[in-house]
Design a protein around this motif. Structure first.
Motif, mmCIF file in Angstrom:
data_model
loop_
_atom_site.group_PDB
_atom_site.id
_atom_site.type_symbol
_atom_site.label_atom_id
_atom_site.label_comp_id
_atom_site.label_asym_id
_atom_site.label_seq_id
_atom_site.Cartn_x
_atom_site.Cartn_y
_atom_site.Cartn_z
ATOM 1 N N ILE A 549 0.844 -1.201 0.000
ATOM 2 C CA ILE A 549 0.000 0.000 0.000
ATOM 3 C C ILE A 549 0.875 1.245 0.000
ATOM 4 C CG2 ILE A 549 -1.798 1.256 1.230
ATOM 5 C CD1 ILE A 549 -2.612 -1.417 2.511
ATOM 6 N N TRP A 550 1.916 1.246 0.832
ATOM 7 C CA TRP A 550 2.819 2.391 0.857
ATOM 8 C C TRP A 550 3.555 2.538 -0.464
ATOM 9 C CZ3 TRP A 550 1.289 5.655 3.971
ATOM 10 C CH2 TRP A 550 1.041 5.438 5.330
ATOM 11 N N ALA A 551 3.907 1.414 -1.122
ATOM 12 C CA ALA A 551 4.575 1.498 -2.426
ATOM 13 C C ALA A 551 3.662 2.162 -3.456
ATOM 14 C CB ALA A 551 4.989 0.108 -2.893
ATOM 15 N N GLU A 552 2.369 1.820 -3.426
ATOM 16 C CA GLU A 552 1.413 2.467 -4.323
ATOM 17 C C GLU A 552 1.312 3.959 -4.024
ATOM 18 O OE1 GLU A 552 -3.374 2.303 -5.441
ATOM 19 O OE2 GLU A 552 -2.501 0.783 -4.103
ATOM 20 N N ALA A 553 1.257 4.295 -2.750
ATOM 21 C CA ALA A 553 1.179 5.702 -2.366
ATOM 22 C C ALA A 553 2.438 6.458 -2.794
ATOM 23 C CB ALA A 553 0.975 5.809 -0.856
ATOM 24 N N ASP A 554 3.588 5.806 -2.704
ATOM 25 C CA ASP A 554 4.839 6.441 -3.104
ATOM 26 C C ASP A 554 4.839 6.745 -4.597
ATOM 27 O OD1 ASP A 554 7.524 7.338 -2.817
ATOM 28 O OD2 ASP A 554 8.254 5.398 -3.513
ATOM 29 N N ARG A 555 4.369 5.810 -5.404
ATOM 30 C CA ARG A 555 4.310 6.053 -6.852
ATOM 31 C C ARG A 555 3.383 7.230 -7.169
ATOM 32 N NH1 ARG A 555 4.572 0.336 -6.737
ATOM 33 N NH2 ARG A 555 2.297 0.142 -6.791
ATOM 34 N N LEU A 556 2.249 7.272 -6.465
ATOM 35 C CA LEU A 556 1.291 8.353 -6.671
ATOM 36 C C LEU A 556 1.904 9.713 -6.352
ATOM 37 C CD1 LEU A 556 -1.781 9.335 -6.944
ATOM 38 C CD2 LEU A 556 -1.865 9.046 -4.458
ATOM 39 N N VAL A 557 2.502 9.828 -5.167
ATOM 40 C CA VAL A 557 2.968 11.125 -4.693
ATOM 41 C C VAL A 557 4.286 11.528 -5.354
ATOM 42 C CG1 VAL A 557 3.620 12.429 -2.651
ATOM 43 C CG2 VAL A 557 1.742 10.807 -2.522
ATOM 44 N N SER A 558 5.170 10.575 -5.579
ATOM 45 C CA SER A 558 6.439 10.912 -6.224
ATOM 46 C C SER A 558 6.216 11.454 -7.628
ATOM 47 C CB SER A 558 7.349 9.680 -6.263
ATOM 48 O OG SER A 558 7.680 9.250 -4.959
ATOM 49 N N THR A 559 5.164 11.007 -8.283
ATOM 50 C CA THR A 559 4.821 11.521 -9.606
ATOM 51 C C THR A 559 4.217 12.920 -9.514
ATOM 52 O OG1 THR A 559 4.436 9.265 -10.411
ATOM 53 C CG2 THR A 559 3.474 11.061 -11.697
ATOM 54 N N ASP A 560 3.472 13.181 -8.451
ATOM 55 C CA ASP A 560 2.788 14.461 -8.277
ATOM 56 C C ASP A 560 3.734 15.576 -7.820
ATOM 57 O OD1 ASP A 560 0.473 16.008 -8.423
ATOM 58 O OD2 ASP A 560 0.048 15.749 -6.292
ATOM 59 N N LEU A 561 4.857 15.214 -7.201
ATOM 60 C CA LEU A 561 5.909 16.158 -6.799
ATOM 61 C C LEU A 561 5.461 17.204 -5.779
ATOM 62 C CD1 LEU A 561 7.705 16.813 -10.222
ATOM 63 C CD2 LEU A 561 8.583 15.507 -8.299
ATOM 64 N N PRO A 562 5.087 16.797 -4.566
ATOM 65 C CA PRO A 562 4.883 17.791 -3.502
ATOM 66 C C PRO A 562 6.199 18.409 -3.071
ATOM 67 C CG PRO A 562 4.765 15.580 -2.611
ATOM 68 C CD PRO A 562 4.860 15.427 -4.098
ATOM 69 N N TRP A 563 7.293 17.731 -3.364
ATOM 70 C CA TRP A 563 8.635 18.292 -3.239
ATOM 71 C C TRP A 563 9.530 17.593 -4.253
ATOM 72 C CZ3 TRP A 563 7.649 16.062 2.039
ATOM 73 C CH2 TRP A 563 8.071 14.749 2.162
ATOM 74 N N ILE A 564 10.750 18.095 -4.417
ATOM 75 C CA ILE A 564 11.678 17.523 -5.393
ATOM 76 C C ILE A 564 12.728 16.698 -4.656
ATOM 77 C CG2 ILE A 564 13.294 17.992 -7.277
ATOM 78 C CD1 ILE A 564 10.467 18.948 -7.858
ATOM 79 N N PRO A 565 12.717 15.364 -4.775
ATOM 80 C CA PRO A 565 13.776 14.568 -4.142
ATOM 81 C C PRO A 565 15.127 14.881 -4.781
ATOM 82 C CG PRO A 565 11.901 13.202 -4.846
ATOM 83 C CD PRO A 565 11.737 14.536 -5.487
ATOM 84 N N LEU A 566 16.157 15.013 -3.959
ATOM 85 C CA LEU A 566 17.495 15.314 -4.449
ATOM 86 C C LEU A 566 18.425 14.120 -4.297
ATOM 87 C CD1 LEU A 566 17.967 18.952 -3.083
ATOM 88 C CD2 LEU A 566 17.210 18.226 -5.367
ATOM 89 N N PHE A 567 18.696 13.739 -3.052
ATOM 90 C CA PHE A 567 19.581 12.596 -2.828
ATOM 91 C C PHE A 567 19.276 11.969 -1.473
ATOM 92 C CE2 PHE A 567 21.839 16.480 -1.626
ATOM 93 C CZ PHE A 567 22.213 16.236 -0.314
ATOM 94 N N GLU A 568 19.554 10.695 -1.391
ATOM 95 C CA GLU A 568 19.461 9.982 -0.120
ATOM 96 C C GLU A 568 20.820 10.066 0.566
ATOM 97 O OE1 GLU A 568 18.558 5.488 1.601
ATOM 98 O OE2 GLU A 568 17.643 6.135 -0.289
ATOM 99 N N LYS A 569 20.793 10.486 1.822
ATOM 100 C CA LYS A 569 22.042 10.674 2.558
ATOM 101 C C LYS A 569 22.478 9.374 3.237
ATOM 102 C CE LYS A 569 20.591 14.102 5.126
ATOM 103 N NZ LYS A 569 20.569 15.261 6.060
ATOM 104 N N ARG A 570 23.751 9.089 3.130
ATOM 105 C CA ARG A 570 24.346 8.065 3.978
ATOM 106 C C ARG A 570 24.991 8.803 5.154
ATOM 107 N NH1 ARG A 570 28.114 4.616 2.665
ATOM 108 N NH2 ARG A 570 26.991 2.753 3.343
ATOM 109 N N LYS A 571 24.857 8.260 6.332
ATOM 110 C CA LYS A 571 25.460 8.914 7.492
ATOM 111 C C LYS A 571 26.944 8.602 7.525
ATOM 112 C CE LYS A 571 25.458 11.488 11.117
ATOM 113 N NZ LYS A 571 25.131 12.914 11.017
#
Length: 602
Positions: A549-571
């Motif tokens: 369900i979360w994967a479906e929600a991620d596809r929906l929202v990532s396409t809609d762009l409420p923000w622009i993902p840049l990079f995933e940080k490694r600590k």
């Protein structure tokens, strides 16, 4: 991680033993924890108790010590030593993402009702505070701490979790909001005369928490520092996290505040006679933890660690690129790096009050898509230190969070961006001559680098950024003030509140308008409303295996762009040669200072 690690560990009338609880709860995803190679992580050398852990802070003071309001990874690093919760995590010697094993903490055991909506906790006997009081911790202390969440003097930093978690909580908060701030006595009178139906303590050893619906991640929510016991007779005297509060701190953890000088130092001492048999998660090896707030440059922090004057850093999000490369070149065991699930992104000023040309333009999907194509993520990753420190991100859910399935709706070859496509989209949206945006960012080396990199790269697509630097401590008030001038923020970032099933924070929290409506207090001033996302979130909360369900929600929202993902940080963390038994903390996304040790040398 795509498998839900939660399983109901206990049913009514069948309280489970401590070890059974931990194993059953997260057996699906808890990886084995083994020491990493090298003396900095253990190196086969048994950690010895004693000594002083010395921490050099990049910032001039701790941003929060009150468990109610602390919501930075750095404040959580310190709160790990001062507070305990009903349940917690053991820490991990391998990766941050492996720290998913929930274990009983102040709760010795608990039962879950057949409908999954009511949790009854039994507290351990003989656990006492230190510092302001040494009385025994009782269930009523948790009730008081939760009732304090809505205090208009200082509201809990992540209140959206609890609006959906406890029956009657929202209505209680709405009434509390009517109390004028400024006088702790008024808040105490309200707390003493009002109850939350879903939070009760039938006796000193029993805490009952009830929700209107089932929540697969309910125990994980309770692992956060917010749900720490507090003695009302002391805490109610002070406005939250005031200097008076800090100097009269009631610690429930293995360390107490010995001294605190704002802007200079914070000294934590191990509680004398601490009963380790009743704490399965914190070994508390060192006798003393000293935080020095006088080292206020990145180079100075690094130099102190390299010289052995400090063992660890605070508020140093990423070591300087040259430092990372030097440690890599020498194969140093004192360079620690891990996937963390944290990420950086561009957020938009979507508040109704934002009526600038830039803010209005960003309400158009094609403009947001143009911005996504204009970003050169490869340049951003390189500026962070390369693959050891970051990796390109094209979606909302990051790699350590439940529901993650690799997805990038606006991918470009090599993650280098597509400025020509961005220009075409801008023209189609009505901006053939390009677009100007006011871009705010928080002042530190990392965000300055991001801001300059983005300004240069977006210019290729006809997007001009007017950079507005804001001092670190003023950043959040600035973006939350509806009168502030900005169209985009270049300092949007998050770290998972826990590893694994923490998707609620993003898709069920920040972006779910049912949990986080638009307005002051919303993290990063996000004002996003998507009814389909809200529907999926409601479905996920009550589902035993919500990953798909979360994967479906991620596809929906990532396409809609409420923000622009840049990079995933490694600590990435550097330590002195004195550090032993290196341990990561899921909650702090950093070191677990209650489980690392120091060499007796020096």
């Amino acid at each position: 991680m795509t498998q839900n690690p939660y399983r109901n560990p206990r049913r009514r009338g069948r309280p489970a033993a401590l070890l059974t609880a931990a194993a059953a709860l997260l057996a699906a995803c808890a990886g084995p924890v083994t020491p990493a190679a090298g003396p900095g992580a253990g190196g086969g050398e048994a950690p010895a108790p004693g000594g002083t852990l010395r921490i050099a802070s990049l910032q001039s003071d701790i941003d929060a010590l009150d468990p109610l309001t602390g919501y930075s990874t750095d404040s959580w690093l310190i709160l790990r030593a001062l507070t305990r919760q009903l349940v917690t995590y053991r820490g991990s010697a391998t990766e941050i993402r492996d720290d998913t094993e929930l274990v009983p903490d102040l709760a010795e055991s608990w039962e879950v009702s057949d409908d999954g909506r009511t949790y009854t906790f039994r507290l351990r006997d003989g656990i006492r505070y230190s510092g302001a009081t040494d009385r025994e911790i009782v269930a009523g202390d948790f009730v008081y701490a939760i009732k304090r969440f809505c205090d208009p003097n200082k509201q809990v930093a992540a209140i959206n979790y609890f609006k959906l978690a406890f029956s009657g909580f929202t209505e209680y908060c709405e009434e509390f909001a009517k109390v004028p701030p400024g006088d702790p006595a008024r808040s105490k009178r309200f707390i003493d005369t009002h109850d939350i139906p879903g939070v009760s303590a039938p006796d000193d050893k029993t805490l009952v928490l009830r929700s209107d619906t089932k929540h697969y991640d309910f125990l994980h929510i309770l692992s956060m520092n917010f749900v720490s016991p507090l003695p009302e007779e002391f805490v109610s005297r002070y406005i939250g996290d005031s200097l008076e509060f800090r100097k009269n701190y009631p610690s429930s953890g293995p360390y107490r505040i010995d001294s605190y000088e704002p802007g200079r130092s914070l000294v934590l001492k191990k509680v004398e006679g601490y009963d380790h048999t009743k704490d399965p998660a914190r070994k508390a090896y060192v006798d003393e933890i000293v935080v020095d707030f006088t080292t206020n440059s990145e180079d100075a922090v690094v130099q102190r660690i390299r010289s052995g004057d400090a063992d660890l850093s605070l508020y140093l999000d990423v070591p300087p690129l040259a430092t990372i490369r030097q440690y890599q070149a020498s194969g140093s065991p004192y360079l620690h790096a891990s996937d963390s699930g944290a990420a950086n992104f561009i957020t938009f000023n979507a508040r109704p009050e934002a009526t600038s040309p830039g803010a209005q333009a960003l309400r158009k999907p094609k403009v947001r898509q143009a911005l996504a194509y204009a970003v050169n993520k490869a340049n951003l990753v390189q500026a962070q230190g390369g693959p050891i420190a970051a990796k390109p991100l094209g979606q909302i859910i990051t790699s350590t969070i439940l529901g993650h399935e690799p997805f990038d709706p606006y991918a470009t070859p090599g993650h280098t961006g597509d400025p020509e496509k961005a220009r075409r989209l801008l023209a189609e949206a009505g901006y053939p001559d390009g677009l100007k945006l006011d871009a705010v960012y928080r002042v530190n080396a990392q965000f300055e680098t991001i801001a300059v990199t983005l300004k240069n790269d977006l210019a290729r697509a006809g997007i001009e950024l007017n950079l507005i630097p804001v001092p670190y401590a003023q950043y959040h008030p600035y973006v939350q003030d509806p009168k502030s001038r900005w169209d985009v923020s270049l300092s949007g970032s998050f770290a998972p509140d826990w590893q694994g099933p923490s998707t609620r924070m993003l898709l069920g929290g920040w972006l779910n308008s049912d949990a986080a409506p638009c307005g002051t207090g919303n993290v990063h001033a996000i004002c996003y409303h998507n009814p389909e996302l809200n529907r999926l979130a409601r479905k996920a909360f009550a589902y035993d295996d919500p990953g798909p369900i979360w994967a479906e929600a991620d596809r929906l929202v990532s396409t809609d762009l409420p923000w622009i993902p840049l990079f995933e940080k490694r600590k990435v963390v550097i330590t002195s040669e004195r550090v032993r038994n290196w341990t990561w903390s899921s909650l702090a996304t950093h070191a677990d200072i209650t489980n690392i040790a120091v060499s007796p040398a020096n």
